[in-house]
Design a protein around this motif. Structure first.
Motif, PDB file in Angstrom:
ATOM      1  N   MET A   9       0.850  -1.183   0.000  1.00 29.90           N
ATOM      2  CA  MET A   9       0.000   0.000   0.000  1.00 29.90           C
ATOM      3  C   MET A   9       0.890   1.238   0.000  1.00 29.90           C
ATOM      4  O   MET A   9       1.853   1.318   0.769  1.00 29.90           O
ATOM      5  N   GLY A  10       0.596   2.193  -0.877  1.00 25.02           N
ATOM      6  CA  GLY A  10       1.369   3.432  -0.952  1.00 25.02           C
ATOM      7  C   GLY A  10       0.536   4.621  -0.514  1.00 25.02           C
ATOM      8  O   GLY A  10      -0.620   4.760  -0.937  1.00 25.02           O
TER       9      GLY A  10
ATOM     10  N   ALA B 192       3.593   3.535  -4.202  1.00 26.22           N
ATOM     11  CA  ALA B 192       3.448   2.076  -4.114  1.00 26.22           C
ATOM     12  C   ALA B 192       4.502   1.350  -4.949  1.00 26.22           C
ATOM     13  O   ALA B 192       5.095   0.371  -4.490  1.00 26.22           O
TER      14      ALA B 192
END
Length: 342
Positions: free
Chosen positions: A8-9, A316
């Motif tokens: 997850m970014g 991400a």
């Protein structure tokens, strides 16, 4: 290590609250919550930005996980922007990322914002030509906050060759737009009016800056004086010549950028170039670079426009590349506002 990690970014360096989920190098979801409130102030208000990040970040994360069609526990690591950017906005993203990682007992991956823009080209479907640049290459970073020429030797081996000494190119567009009576953000408005203009109608001198650095402060003041002097002669000068003015200004800025990148390619004997950052979405800049590249047999890589502005996907993908190399971070990392060397 998992063969295809899910990362997850989180991006919160300015006024976009952006969250993306990526598996391997394919984007599963990409959520951006924009803060339209800044338009009426003529620029981003830091205090407002950080408050809205605080309000929006949980919503953005939940949406990103839902659209990715994954369970929260499937996430292998959290990548997040550590800097550069507005410190208040960064703190919201950093704090959330740390808490999220601690809760799930997964690793943290801090990301340099500029590096992430450059590495956007390695998202599976990011480029207009659906291919990725080979190393080494030259990257032109042009956005509202940054203007740099960077030599990319490897994913995390980058060298700044030149940068702006004052205003960024995006900031220059916005300030000139204000002189013409436009609202914020002004760059896209200048581009809009330039489409029906003659870009050689007005000529402006280019800043004389040594090496590969840029300076737009003098250029901006030149435009201001030009407009003021002509308005004295004709109060309707801007209105009568708006399209040609926008086209001529945009052409001159595009030429300034191209000349410096051309110099960088010659000095480094590298003729593979990427354009990144919000301003790289500008159609005139894209056209000038692609036309020159075709003539001189450069390789030029352009991102799809959705990947040019600040987004969670660039954070991400950088997270994926760091995860693959075990470049994890401590919970004690702290955000920074100003650019640091790569």
């Amino acid at each position: 290590m998992k063969k295809e990690p899910i990362i997850m970014g989180i991006e919160s360096s300015c006024d976009e609250t952006a969250v993306s989920v990526i598996k391997n190098r394919k984007i599963l979801s990409d959520i951006i919550i924009q803060q339209k409130i800044h338009n009426k102030y003529g620029g981003v208000v830091p205090e407002l930005a950080s408050r809205l990040h605080d309000k929006n970040i949980v919503k953005a994360v939940n949406r990103a996980i839902l659209l990715a069609r994954i369970n929260m526990n499937q996430i292998d690591a959290v990548s997040f922007t550590l800097g550069p950017g507005m410190i208040g906005s960064l703190l919201i993203g950093v704090s959330f990322a740390k808490s999220f990682a601690m809760g799930l007992q997964i690793p943290l991956l801090s990301v340099n914002h500029i590096q992430a823009h450059i590495l956007s080209h390695f998202i599976s479907d990011a480029n207009m030509n659906y291919s990725h640049p080979k190393f080494p290459f030259i990257s032109l970073v042009i956005s509202g906050g940054h203007t740099q020429i960077v030599k990319i030797n490897e994913f995390f081996h980058m060298e700044t060759l030149g940068s702006t000494l004052d205003d960024s190119v995006g900031e220059t567009f916005d300030k000139i737009a204000r002189m013409l009576g436009f609202s914020y953000p002004g760059g896209p408005i200048i581009e809009h009016f330039s489409k029906n203009g003659y870009d050689k109608r007005f000529s402006f001198s280019k800043p004389l800056v040594k090496g590969l650095n840029f300076s737009f402060s003098g250029f901006k003041n030149q435009i201001l004086q030009f407009i003021r002097n002509n308005l004295k002669k004709d109060p309707l000068f801007v209105k009568r010549n708006l399209h040609d003015l926008c086209a001529s200004i945009q052409r001159c800025i595009s030429d300034i950028l191209l000349e410096k990148v051309k110099k960088a390619t010659q000095e480094n004997n590298i003729f593979r170039v990427t354009l990144v950052g919000g301003v790289s979405a500008n159609s005139k800049i894209r056209k000038i670079f692609t036309s020159f590249a075709k003539k001189e047999k450069w390789e030029v890589f352009l991102l799809k426009k959705k990947y040019t502005t600040d987004n969670g996907s660039m954070i991400a993908i950088t997270g994926v590349l760091k995860y693959e190399r075990n470049l994890f971070d401590s919970i004690y990392v702290t955000p920074y506002a100003k650019f640091k060397s790569f």
